[in-house]
Design a protein around this motif. Sequence first.
Motif, PDB file in Angstrom:
ATOM      1  N   PHE A  77      53.448  27.474  50.589  1.00 27.03           N
ATOM      2  CA  PHE A  77      53.521  28.623  49.668  1.00 27.03           C
ATOM      3  C   PHE A  77      54.533  28.368  48.565  1.00 27.03           C
ATOM      4  N   THR A  78      54.229  27.374  47.743  1.00 29.23           N
ATOM      5  CA  THR A  78      55.118  26.984  46.629  1.00 29.23           C
ATOM      6  C   THR A  78      54.617  27.629  45.328  1.00 29.23           C
ATOM      7  N   GLU A  79      55.510  27.668  44.330  1.00 34.02           N
ATOM      8  CA  GLU A  79      55.128  28.252  43.043  1.00 34.02           C
ATOM      9  C   GLU A  79      54.013  27.450  42.396  1.00 34.02           C
ATOM     10  N   GLU A  80      54.091  26.119  42.523  1.00 30.33           N
ATOM     11  CA  GLU A  80      53.021  25.322  41.898  1.00 30.33           C
ATOM     12  C   GLU A  80      51.673  25.568  42.596  1.00 30.33           C
ATOM     13  N   ASN A  81      51.717  26.026  43.824  1.00 32.05           N
ATOM     14  CA  ASN A  81      50.440  26.363  44.491  1.00 32.05           C
ATOM     15  C   ASN A  81      50.008  27.798  44.180  1.00 32.05           C
ATOM     16  N   GLY A  82      50.863  28.523  43.410  1.00 33.35           N
ATOM     17  CA  GLY A  82      50.467  29.873  42.982  1.00 33.35           C
ATOM     18  C   GLY A  82      51.083  30.989  43.793  1.00 33.35           C
ATOM     19  N   TYR A  83      52.201  30.681  44.460  1.00 29.95           N
ATOM     20  CA  TYR A  83      52.792  31.698  45.339  1.00 29.95           C
ATOM     21  C   TYR A  83      54.257  31.952  45.004  1.00 29.95           C
ATOM     22  N   GLU A  84      54.657  33.179  45.341  1.00 32.22           N
ATOM     23  CA  GLU A  84      56.067  33.566  45.353  1.00 32.22           C
ATOM     24  C   GLU A  84      56.375  33.740  46.842  1.00 32.22           C
ATOM     25  N   PHE A  85      57.294  32.918  47.408  1.00 32.33           N
ATOM     26  CA  PHE A  85      57.473  32.890  48.854  1.00 32.33           C
ATOM     27  C   PHE A  85      58.812  33.504  49.240  1.00 32.33           C
ATOM     28  N   TYR A  86      58.762  34.439  50.170  1.00 34.91           N
ATOM     29  CA  TYR A  86      59.982  35.032  50.734  1.00 34.91           C
ATOM     30  C   TYR A  86      60.065  34.621  52.198  1.00 34.91           C
ATOM     31  N   PHE A  87      61.278  34.255  52.651  1.00 37.09           N
ATOM     32  CA  PHE A  87      61.444  33.744  54.019  1.00 37.09           C
ATOM     33  C   PHE A  87      62.654  34.414  54.661  1.00 37.09           C
ATOM     34  N   GLU A  88      62.468  34.907  55.866  1.00 35.55           N
ATOM     35  CA  GLU A  88      63.591  35.499  56.621  1.00 35.55           C
ATOM     36  C   GLU A  88      63.639  34.876  58.008  1.00 35.55           C
ATOM     37  N   ASP A  89      64.763  34.298  58.419  1.00 37.91           N
ATOM     38  CA  ASP A  89      64.957  33.745  59.759  1.00 37.91           C
ATOM     39  C   ASP A  89      65.569  34.845  60.611  1.00 37.91           C
ATOM     40  N   ALA A  90      64.857  35.299  61.643  1.00 40.52           N
ATOM     41  CA  ALA A  90      65.304  36.464  62.431  1.00 40.52           C
ATOM     42  C   ALA A  90      66.328  36.105  63.500  1.00 40.52           C
ATOM     43  N   LYS A  91      66.630  34.823  63.615  1.00 37.47           N
ATOM     44  CA  LYS A  91      67.614  34.371  64.630  1.00 37.47           C
ATOM     45  C   LYS A  91      67.267  34.886  66.033  1.00 37.47           C
ATOM     46  N   GLY A  92      65.933  34.957  66.272  1.00 31.82           N
ATOM     47  CA  GLY A  92      65.482  35.295  67.623  1.00 31.82           C
ATOM     48  C   GLY A  92      65.548  36.770  67.959  1.00 31.82           C
ATOM     49  N   LYS A  93      65.829  37.623  66.927  1.00 33.45           N
ATOM     50  CA  LYS A  93      65.979  39.055  67.234  1.00 33.45           C
ATOM     51  C   LYS A  93      64.862  39.876  66.590  1.00 33.45           C
ATOM     52  N   GLN A  94      64.162  40.670  67.412  1.00 29.27           N
ATOM     53  CA  GLN A  94      63.062  41.486  66.914  1.00 29.27           C
ATOM     54  C   GLN A  94      63.565  42.506  65.883  1.00 29.27           C
ATOM     55  N   ASP A  95      64.743  43.075  66.092  1.00 31.02           N
ATOM     56  CA  ASP A  95      65.267  44.053  65.115  1.00 31.02           C
ATOM     57  C   ASP A  95      65.365  43.438  63.728  1.00 31.02           C
ATOM     58  N   ASN A  96      65.770  42.183  63.666  1.00 34.56           N
ATOM     59  CA  ASN A  96      65.879  41.509  62.363  1.00 34.56           C
ATOM     60  C   ASN A  96      64.501  41.364  61.714  1.00 34.56           C
ATOM     61  N   GLN A  97      63.490  41.110  62.569  1.00 33.57           N
ATOM     62  CA  GLN A  97      62.126  40.962  62.015  1.00 33.57           C
ATOM     63  C   GLN A  97      61.623  42.312  61.489  1.00 33.57           C
ATOM     64  N   ILE A  98      61.878  43.366  62.221  1.00 32.92           N
ATOM     65  CA  ILE A  98      61.420  44.694  61.790  1.00 32.92           C
ATOM     66  C   ILE A  98      62.114  45.085  60.485  1.00 32.92           C
ATOM     67  N   THR A  99      63.411  44.792  60.379  1.00 31.96           N
ATOM     68  CA  THR A  99      64.132  45.067  59.124  1.00 31.96           C
ATOM     69  C   THR A  99      63.540  44.269  57.981  1.00 31.96           C
TER      70      THR A  99
END
Length: 348
Positions: A77-99
């Motif tokens: 998901f790179t810009e040259e492929n036509g995407y704006e990519f957002y990434f969040e590492d939840a560090k193994g915690k579901q609360d972080n994923q929900i946020t």
Amino acid sequence: MLVSRGNSRRIRIRKALAGFFMLLLTAAVCGCGKQEHVETEPEEAAQAEKLISVAFSEVGAESDWRVANSESMRTTFTEENGYEFYFEDAKGKQDNQITALRNYIVQGVDYIVLDPVVETGWDEVLQEAKDAGIPVIVVDRMVDVDADELYTAWVGSDFEKEGETAVEWLDSFLKEQGREDERISILHVMGTQGASAQLGRTEGLEKGVEAHDNWELVGQVQGEFTQAKAYEVVAEVLLETQDIDVIYCENDDSAFGAIQALEEAGLTYGTDGDVIIISLDATEAGLTACMEGKINMNVECNPMHGPRVEKIIQQIEAGEIPEKNYYVEETYFTAETLTEELIASRGY
Ligand code: GZL
């Protein structure tokens, strides 16, 4: 009718282009004389051709497999492929994923991709994404939700089948050794409790133990898919008993932790040792250890989901309906089937 993000982008482009042609028509009709230099690509249309925003909530960085999975998403998901990519590492915690998912919803991204650390607890936030008209693609691990409509598609592995593959190999391996009637004690090093990979791989092993009267589970410990935790819990078991014929590790990192504990206890393992090591993931490090005889067999779990998720997104953009659940084809490896070239060719 819920407008998919892809359709909403097409609507924006059509509106912008309609405005552009109205501008041209007005200029022509009112005979403004000097031909104004008219933008060939009006700002709005260019703006409307914006990149497709893809927002990924990743479990963490707990294992080699996970790192390869994140890299596959980033390089797809790179810009040259036509995407704006957002990434969040939840560090193994579901609360972080929900946020993270709630932030993505507020941002109004086009697509959310979720690798859920555990299967349950997603109904509310997935309903919020659905209400916002944002398709959610689940990848790798699965969500256990009341209504399947809460996610658009899932792509990943059949984890119970992975466990069955390991059991079938162990059954035939023991037969080849003339040990089919011998009592076989198995130590089970489990992955993150409640993760699809743990649930499925555990199911596969436990069904195998049930089907073999001479197999006994002497322990089930929480390795949490990490080398450090697997080392800790296996070392504790070895203080209690060293009567172990097989260690079934639910990923390569926990296999390395088990091996570390065995070495410290002075026990031999692998193709030339006393303890049979079974691992799952088949990462580069896991396959190298397998080729060297430290791991007896390794079941593939392919992390390269970036292109698979992109295919789903492109189907939605084209107005098609993607397959709801897509299982990746996978195999297994032993020292006999591995070479450095094969390992290098696999990309992770
Ligand atoms: C499996 C994946 C698991 C891997 C582990 O698809 O979810 O999580 O087996 C990783 O290595 O931590």
